[in-house]
Scaffold this motif. Structure first.
Motif: not given
Length: 190
Positions: A28-29, A72-73, A77-78, A136-139
């Motif tokens: 995540d980091l 949380l991620v 990001a937002m 690509f947010a999930r990749d």
């Protein structure tokens, strides 16, 4: 007919944002760092680490509340997107106003040897980065490749930095190419 018992469910206890931030795993980091570098690209006076730190600070001080049920991620990001947007808005507001000079001496005095970033181009670039970010947010691997490319690294350096095999790198590049072609074929929306 048997009666159903109605259970009262207590709302979940309010989570502690500081604990959640401290509990973020390395993946995540890494993802947040890559997103921060992408968002900060082209922002004068702001780096990716600054964006991420500001997002965490806003979450911790309560100025950016966390919606219930949102990971949380995604919230961070937002929040980084909002911080970058605020920075662009501040730059546009504080842009110097150029007054035409009446003579050559005054023109030489007011000449700017290094013109700033064109705000329209910068806004278009920020929107394009936001589109790619959503695409690509999930990749995670694609984000790593994008971050490496953004840093000007060669493919071998990207693989070494993120511990990717040649196959994983090539597969991610193909996925990215297909996703971008599909997006462009759909009229440019991710």
């Amino acid at each position: 007919m048997p009666q159903r018992s109605r259970e009262r469910r207590c709302p979940p206890a309010a989570s502690d944002p500081a604990r959640e931030v401290a509990a973020l795993v390395d993946a995540d980091l890494l993802r947040l760092g890559a997103l921060a570098r992408l968002r900060a690209r082209g922002l004068p006076g702001l780096e990716g680490a600054d964006l991420l730190n500001e997002a965490v600070l806003r979450l911790l001080d309560g100025s950016r509340p966390r919606p219930p049920g949102v990971p949380l991620v995604a919230v961070l990001a937002m929040t980084m997107r909002g911080v970058a947007h605020d920075h662009w808005r501040k730059l546009r507001r504080e842009r110097p106003v150029l007054v035409p000079a009446r003579d050559a001496a005054a023109a030489a005095l007011h000449a700017d040897p290094s013109p700033g970033v064109d705000p329209e181009r910068a806004t278009a670039a920020a929107q394009a980065l936001a589109d790619i970010d959503r695409l690509f947010a999930r990749d995670v691997v694609a984000l790593q490749v994008i971050a490496g490319m953004g840093d000007g690294l060669a493919p071998a350096e990207i693989r070494r930095r993120y511990g990717l095999s040649a196959t994983a790198y090539d597969t991610a590049r193909r996925r990215m190419r297909r996703a971008l072609l599909r997006r462009d074929g759909d009229g440019g929306t991710p």
